[in-house]
Design an enzyme around this catalytic site. Structure first.
Site, PDB file in Angstrom:
ATOM      1  N   LYS A  17     -35.134  20.342 -27.246  1.00  0.00           N
ATOM      2  CA  LYS A  17     -34.192  21.447 -26.990  1.00  0.00           C
ATOM      3  C   LYS A  17     -32.817  21.093 -27.538  1.00  0.00           C
ATOM      4  CE  LYS A  17     -31.583  19.555 -23.416  1.00  0.00           C
ATOM      5  NZ  LYS A  17     -30.204  19.172 -23.504  1.00  0.00           N
ATOM      6  N   ASP A 144     -34.743  19.228 -16.461  1.00  0.00           N
ATOM      7  CA  ASP A 144     -34.951  19.959 -17.724  1.00  0.00           C
ATOM      8  C   ASP A 144     -36.412  20.332 -17.962  1.00  0.00           C
ATOM      9  OD1 ASP A 144     -32.316  19.962 -18.510  1.00  0.00           O
ATOM     10  OD2 ASP A 144     -32.482  18.191 -19.789  1.00  0.00           O
TER      11      ASP A 144
HETATM   12  P1  ATP Z   1     -31.868  14.590 -21.639  1.00  0.00           P
HETATM   13  O1  ATP Z   1     -31.571  15.465 -22.818  1.00  0.00           O
HETATM   14  O2  ATP Z   1     -32.878  15.208 -20.688  1.00  0.00           O
HETATM   15  O3  ATP Z   1     -30.640  14.048 -20.971  1.00  0.00           O
HETATM   16  P2  ATP Z   1     -32.390  12.478 -23.456  1.00  0.00           P
HETATM   17  O4  ATP Z   1     -32.970  13.235 -24.603  1.00  0.00           O
HETATM   18  O5  ATP Z   1     -30.960  12.095 -23.565  1.00  0.00           O
HETATM   19  O6  ATP Z   1     -32.634  13.323 -22.152  1.00  0.00           O
HETATM   20  P3  ATP Z   1     -34.753  10.911 -23.352  1.00  0.00           P
HETATM   21  O7  ATP Z   1     -35.058  10.787 -24.799  1.00  0.00           O
HETATM   22  O8  ATP Z   1     -35.548  11.878 -22.575  1.00  0.00           O
HETATM   23  O9  ATP Z   1     -33.195  11.202 -23.167  1.00  0.00           O
HETATM   24  O10 ATP Z   1     -34.888   9.432 -22.719  1.00  0.00           O
HETATM   25  C1  ATP Z   1     -33.961   8.834 -21.899  1.00  0.00           C
HETATM   26  C2  ATP Z   1     -34.620   7.617 -21.242  1.00  0.00           C
HETATM   27  O11 ATP Z   1     -35.756   8.038 -20.502  1.00  0.00           O
HETATM   28  C3  ATP Z   1     -35.139   6.592 -22.241  1.00  0.00           C
HETATM   29  O12 ATP Z   1     -34.237   5.545 -22.357  1.00  0.00           O
HETATM   30  C4  ATP Z   1     -36.474   6.133 -21.709  1.00  0.00           C
HETATM   31  O13 ATP Z   1     -36.398   4.852 -21.164  1.00  0.00           O
HETATM   32  C5  ATP Z   1     -36.818   7.094 -20.571  1.00  0.00           C
HETATM   33  N1  ATP Z   1     -38.074   7.843 -20.794  1.00  0.00           N
HETATM   34  C6  ATP Z   1     -38.962   8.135 -19.838  1.00  0.00           C
HETATM   35  N2  ATP Z   1     -39.990   8.845 -20.333  1.00  0.00           N
HETATM   36  C7  ATP Z   1     -39.755   9.019 -21.640  1.00  0.00           C
HETATM   37  C8  ATP Z   1     -40.470   9.681 -22.690  1.00  0.00           C
HETATM   38  N3  ATP Z   1     -41.637  10.290 -22.470  1.00  0.00           N
HETATM   39  N4  ATP Z   1     -39.923   9.673 -23.914  1.00  0.00           N
HETATM   40  C9  ATP Z   1     -38.732   9.052 -24.127  1.00  0.00           C
HETATM   41  N5  ATP Z   1     -38.033   8.406 -23.192  1.00  0.00           N
HETATM   42  C10 ATP Z   1     -38.523   8.383 -21.951  1.00  0.00           C
END
Ligand code: ATP
Length: 295
Positions: A17, A144
């Site tokens: 997203k 989310d």
């Molecule tokens: P958001 O936009 O919801 O704040 P994000 O995109 O910044 O999330 P993610 O890529 O979802 O962050 O990952 C953040 C942390 O979550 C990672 O450092 C990882 O350790 C953990 N994590 C748990 N499950 C997953 C997954 N399926 N894929 C990636 N990271 C994951």
């Protein structure tokens, strides 16, 4: 107990997203924040393949050392929640994650994987849960996940789980790039609470522009309150936005709590030229298009 055994292997795409806007409207007594965000699903996606495991374990495998394979992985948590809801606890599965969404980018990669697991398992079990029940299950995994389950274009409020579907974005291309650092979400919320940012997105104006299909009006109003937080890394974010605008983007914004930044382009050729230019500086750089609702 579900009376239908799922048909393996199960495959599903987990779409990222982007935030067209992000506002934090209040800090709540329960420690969470009230959000007001316009979110858009985009074509950049992880690919999931779920296969059976005879030992009863549920785990994820991405091959990436910084993505956990156990219950800390949101995809695993979603699978365990789903098995509990259909009364099929003890069924083992391996969730192979082909990660394409950069981790820690503000593109909800983990939540998208969790939502994809819920959607895919429900399909494989013969749709025993309604869309509302799936969303409720998703909310127990992360704020989310509800948006990632339905996808498309939506206004998200509350912690992000209260969704109002919106008209699709006018035809456009996104160029997404990510500086080589991640920004911790709790850290940025803390800095936001401590700072006195008083600018907010014109969400009503954005909704009106969306309703009119006015891409220029949307791009002019894109705004993310986290960009105003006093943090040295925001200089890099501003530089990335500047580079996208220099390449002809109608608007550019950091998504979520970063560190990914995107630009909106009217046509594919200009977007591809911008991607090629930004790829000289950013290791992660791609083009994407908007994706409609999934459920
Ligand atoms: P958001 O936009 O919801 O704040 P994000 O995109 O910044 O999330 P993610 O890529 O979802 O962050 O990952 C953040 C942390 O979550 C990672 O450092 C990882 O350790 C953990 N994590 C748990 N499950 C997953 C997954 N399926 N894929 C990636 N990271 C994951």
């Amino acid at each position: 107990m579900s009376d239908q055994a799922p048909a393996f292997p199960i495959t599903e795409k987990a779409y990222a997203k982007l935030n067209i806007s992000l506002d934090v409207t209040a800090r709540r007594a329960d420690g969470y924040h009230d959000m007001l965000m316009i979110m858009q699903t985009v074509s950049l996606c992880d690919e999931l393949t779920i296969t059976p495991e005879s030992d009863g374990n549920v785990f994820a495998a991405s091959g990436l050392p910084y993505v956990p394979g156990d219950k800390r992985n949101l995809a695993v948590r979603a699978a365990l929640k789903y098995l509990e809801l259909v009364g099929d606890e003890g069924r083992g599965m391996k969730i192979a994650l082909r990660k394409r969404i950069p981790v820690g980018a503000g593109m909800a990669g983990g939540s998208a994987d969790a939502a994809a697991v819920l959607r895919a398992l429900n399909r494989a079990y013969g749709e025993p849960l309604t869309a509302e029940e799936l969303c409720a299950a998703g909310q127990t995994v992360g704020s989310d996940v509800a948006f990632c389950l339905r996808g498309g274009t939506a206004l998200a409020s509350g912690r992000g789980e209260i969704l109002t579907p919106l008209a699709a974005l006018p035809d456009c291309r996104f160029v997404i790039c990510k500086p080589d650092f991640s920004i911790s979400t709790p850290e940025l919320f803390k800095k936001l609470d401590e700072s006195r940012t008083s600018c907010h997105p014109d969400t009503d104006g954005l909704l009106a522009a969306l309703g009119r299909g006015d891409l220029d009006g949307i791009c002019r109003r894109m705004y993310n309150v986290f960009e105003d937080v006093p943090d040295r890394r925001m200089r890099t974010i501003r530089a990335a936005k500047g580079a996208l605008l220099d390449c002809g983007a109608l608007g550019a914004l950091m998504t979520g709590t970063g560190s990914a930044v995107f630009g909106v382009f009217r046509d594919a050729e200009r977007a591809e030229r911008a991607r090629a230019e930004l790829a000289k500086e950013y290791r992660f750089c791609c083009t994407a298009v908007a994706v409609g609702a999934q459920l």
